[in-house]
Design a protein around this motif. Structure first.
Motif, PDB file in Angstrom:
ATOM      1  N   ARG A 285      34.292  36.839  29.578  1.00 28.15           N
ATOM      2  CA  ARG A 285      34.312  37.536  30.873  1.00 28.15           C
ATOM      3  C   ARG A 285      33.308  38.681  30.877  1.00 28.15           C
ATOM      4  NH1 ARG A 285      38.316  42.175  32.290  1.00 28.15           N
ATOM      5  NH2 ARG A 285      36.811  42.968  30.795  1.00 28.15           N
TER       6      ARG A 285
ATOM      7  N   SER B 155      44.242  34.558  38.123  1.00 26.60           N
ATOM      8  CA  SER B 155      44.862  34.854  39.414  1.00 26.60           C
ATOM      9  C   SER B 155      46.197  35.550  39.187  1.00 26.60           C
ATOM     10  CB  SER B 155      45.049  33.584  40.255  1.00 26.60           C
ATOM     11  OG  SER B 155      46.019  32.726  39.680  1.00 26.60           O
TER      12      SER B 155
ATOM     13  N   GLN C 216      50.150  38.225  44.945  1.00 29.51           N
ATOM     14  CA  GLN C 216      49.729  39.303  45.841  1.00 29.51           C
ATOM     15  C   GLN C 216      50.433  39.125  47.188  1.00 29.51           C
ATOM     16  OE1 GLN C 216      45.725  39.237  47.836  1.00 29.51           O
ATOM     17  NE2 GLN C 216      45.290  40.857  46.344  1.00 29.51           N
TER      18      GLN C 216
ATOM     19  N   ALA D 121      45.807  35.852  44.473  1.00 32.54           N
ATOM     20  CA  ALA D 121      44.662  36.740  44.314  1.00 32.54           C
ATOM     21  C   ALA D 121      43.844  36.303  43.100  1.00 32.54           C
ATOM     22  CB  ALA D 121      45.129  38.183  44.140  1.00 32.54           C
TER      23      ALA D 121
ATOM     24  N   THR E  25      40.559  36.651  40.474  1.00 29.18           N
ATOM     25  CA  THR E  25      39.720  37.693  39.890  1.00 29.18           C
ATOM     26  C   THR E  25      39.155  37.211  38.553  1.00 29.18           C
ATOM     27  OG1 THR E  25      39.688  40.051  39.287  1.00 29.18           O
ATOM     28  CG2 THR E  25      41.646  38.805  38.677  1.00 29.18           C
ATOM     29  N   ASN E  26      38.277  38.019  37.957  1.00 36.92           N
ATOM     30  CA  ASN E  26      37.732  37.747  36.617  1.00 36.92           C
ATOM     31  C   ASN E  26      37.051  36.381  36.527  1.00 36.92           C
ATOM     32  OD1 ASN E  26      40.462  39.440  34.871  1.00 36.92           O
ATOM     33  ND2 ASN E  26      38.622  40.248  35.777  1.00 36.92           N
TER      34      ASN E  26
ATOM     35  N   LEU F 259      40.008  36.864  47.396  1.00 38.24           N
ATOM     36  CA  LEU F 259      39.148  37.354  46.326  1.00 38.24           C
ATOM     37  C   LEU F 259      38.146  38.336  46.909  1.00 38.24           C
ATOM     38  CD1 LEU F 259      36.232  35.724  46.783  1.00 38.24           C
ATOM     39  CD2 LEU F 259      37.478  33.880  45.673  1.00 38.24           C
TER      40      LEU F 259
ATOM     41  N   VAL G 125      39.875  46.893  45.419  1.00 34.11           N
ATOM     42  CA  VAL G 125      39.138  45.848  44.716  1.00 34.11           C
ATOM     43  C   VAL G 125      40.078  45.253  43.673  1.00 34.11           C
ATOM     44  CG1 VAL G 125      38.207  47.484  43.003  1.00 34.11           C
ATOM     45  CG2 VAL G 125      37.009  45.318  43.442  1.00 34.11           C
ATOM     46  N   PHE G 126      39.969  43.948  43.456  1.00 36.64           N
ATOM     47  CA  PHE G 126      40.857  43.314  42.471  1.00 36.64           C
ATOM     48  C   PHE G 126      40.139  42.138  41.805  1.00 36.64           C
ATOM     49  CE2 PHE G 126      41.812  41.742  46.759  1.00 36.64           C
ATOM     50  CZ  PHE G 126      41.676  40.372  46.635  1.00 36.64           C
TER      51      PHE G 126
END
Length: 416
Positions: A20, A62, A65, A79, A81-82, A116, A415-416
Motif C-alpha cells: 500500500r 473496505s 459506513q 466505504a 479505501t487503501n 470512495l 477523507v477515508f
C-alpha cells in the motif's frame, strides 16, 4: 504464477502495508509498531490483496459506513479505501478483480451504496461510481478581508462564547456534535470512535508524526455546543520581523449560522496570522460571504470529492426526500449486473416509492450517472447536454432535475 486475489491474514499485513505504501508513493518500510497499531482496526475479511509469487502487489480495503442522503436519513454503505497497485503490476486487471469481489459481497450484505474518495478521476467510473460531492478550499488574505481587528468574541446579541479545549474534550463533545451535523447534511458520513482517536493523537500508527492542533468550541447562550474547530498554525515570520503566519483549518463543524460566523471570525482574528486556509468545504459554504470583502477569499482547490456507487436502486431512491411531486420511469444500465433495471419512481414531499416496472422509460442512464445524481448535487440537464443521460420522453431531463436537486450542495467533510 498467476496473481492470487484473496482476503489477507494477520501475517500478511506487514507485506500488505508495504505494498500500500508503495502504491501511494510513501516510504515502503513498515515498523512492527505500525503493524501492531493498525491490525486491530482492520476487518481482515474486508481487506484484500493480490499476491504474486508470495508477495503482495495490490491492496484494497473496505469498512462499514453510514451515508446521509437528502433529507437526513442514512443508508448502509460500503466505504472503500487503501486501493493501490504496485507499478510492476499495472494494467493487469488486478483492481477490477478486487473491486468486483468487494462490490459483490457488499450487495449480498445489503449495503445500499458504495463510496470512495478518488485519488484520480478517470479510474472509478468504469466500476459504476459517479462524483456525488465536490469540495472547495479558500485561502483568505486577512489584511484585505475587512474584518474588525478589534473583534474579541461573539456579540452580546448572539450570547454565545468560544473556548479553547483539548483532545480529551473533543473526544467527549465531538461525536454528538457531528451526529447532529450529519442528521442535516446530505453527503456526510459517520465518524466512529477510532476517527476521533486518530484526530486527537490517541493510539496513532505513527505517533512520531503527530503535532497537536488547537481546538475551540462554540457554545450558544444556553451552553449547548454548536460548533467545533480544529486548526494548526505554521509559525512563519518575515525578514523584517513581520508576522506571516498561516492558519490551516483541519475541521470546522457548525450547527447554526451564529456558530459558523463566530468560529470563522475567531480563526480570522488570531494575532500574527495573515492568511487562513479553510480546508475542504462545501462549494456553497457561507465563508466567502461572511467577509466584508469576499474577494479576499481566493479559491485554491475545487474538485470532485466523494464518489457514490448505487448497489440498490430502490432503497437509494426511497431513502431520500423530494421537494416536488413527480413520476419518472428510469432505465438504469449497470454493466456489472449489480443494480440495473427499469424502475418507476413516484415522489412527493410526503415520501417516495420506487419499484421495478415494465413501463416505457422516460430517461436512460448508467448507474454511474445515478450515483452522481442521487445526493442532489448535479443537474440532470447538464448530464443530458453532455450526452451522459438519454431523454426518452421530451422534458424528462428537466423533471429529473427538479426532482433530484437539493436546495444546498452535498458535502462530505471527511477523507477515508
Amino acid at each position: 504464477m498467476n496473481p492470487e486475489v484473496r482476503a489477507v491474514t494477520a501475517s500478511d499485513v506487514p507485506d500488505w502495508l508495504r505494498a500500500r505504501n508503495t502504491g501511494f508513493l510513501q516510504a515502503p518500510a513498515v515498523s512492527e509498531q505500525e503493524v501492531a497499531n493498525r491490525l486491530p482496526h482492520y476487518d481482515l475479511e474486508r481487506t484484500r490483496g493480490v499476491f504474486d509469487d508470495g508477495r503482495c502487489v495490490a491492496t484494497f480495503r473496505s469498512f462499514a459506513q453510514e451515508l446521509t442522503v437528502v433529507g437526513g436519513a442514512t443508508v448502509p454503505s460500503d466505504a472503500i479505501t487503501n486501493v493501490s497497485v504496485s507499478p510492476t503490476h499495472r494494467r493487469r486487471g488486478l483492481l477490477s478483480a478486487m473491486m468486483a469481489a468487494d462490490l459483490a459481497v457488499a450487495k449480498e450484505r445489503g449495503d445500499v451504496t458504495a463510496t470512495l474518495i478518488a485519488a484520480e478521476y478517470p479510474i472509478y467510473g468504469r466500476y459504476g461510481f459517479g462524483p456525488a460531492t465536490w469540495i472547495t478550499e479558500w485561502e483568505i488574505d486577512l489584511p484585505r478581508a475587512g474584518l474588525d481587528p478589534r473583534w474579541s468574541g461573539p456579540s452580546e446579541a448572539d450570547g454565545g462564547r468560544i473556548d479553547l479545549v483539548d483532545g480529551a474534550d473533543v473526544r467527549k463533545l465531538g461525536p454528538a456534535l457531528h451526529d447532529r451535523l450529519r442528521a442535516r447534511q446530505h453527503g456526510a458520513v459517520d465518524r466512529g470512535d477510532r476517527w476521533w482517536q486518530l484526530r486527537t493523537g490517541q493510539d496513532l500508527p505513527l505517533p512520531d508524526t503527530w503535532t497537536e492542533p488547537y481546538y475551540a468550541v462554540y457554545r450558544s447562550s444556553d451552553g449547548e455546543v454548536d460548533g467545533l474547530l480544529a486548526y494548526r498554525v505554521d509559525g512563519k515570520w518575515g525578514d523584517a520581523k513581520q508576522p506571516l503566519n498561516r492558519v490551516n483549518v483541519l475541521d470546522l463543524i457548525a450547527l447554526t449560522p451564529a456558530a459558523e460566523r463566530s468560529l470563522w471570525h475567531f480563526v480570522c482574528s488570531i494575532d500574527w496570522v495573515t492568511t487562513v486556509r479553510s480546508g475542504y468545504r462545501a462549494p456553497d459554504d457561507l465563508l466567502p460571504l461572511l467577509l466584508p470583502d469576499p474577494r479576499a477569499a481566493r479559491i485554491v482547490t475545487q474538485a470532485d470529492w466523494m464518489w457514490v456507487r448505487v448497489l440498490d436502486v430502490v432503497r437509494t431512491l426511497e431513502a431520500r426526500t423530494y421537494a416536488v411531486p413527480a413520476a419518472l420511469t428510469l432505465e438504469v444500465h449497470d454493466p456489472a449486473g449489480l443494480s440495473g433495471g427499469r424502475f418507476r419512481l413516484d415522489v412527493s414531499p410526503a415520501g417516495a416509492s420506487c419499484a421495478p416496472t415494465t413501463r416505457s422509460a422516460d430517461l436512460a442512464l448508467d448507474v454511474r450517472e445515478l450515483g452522481t445524481l442521487c445526493l442532489g448535487d448535479e443537474s440532470a440537464l447538464r448530464l443530458a447536454a453532455l450526452g451522459r443521460i438519454d431523454e426518452l420522453t421530451p422534458g424528462a431531463a428537466a423533471v429529473t432535475d427538479r426532482v433530484f436537486r437539493a436546495a444546498r450542495r452535498a458535502w462530505c467533510p471527511d477523507v477515508f
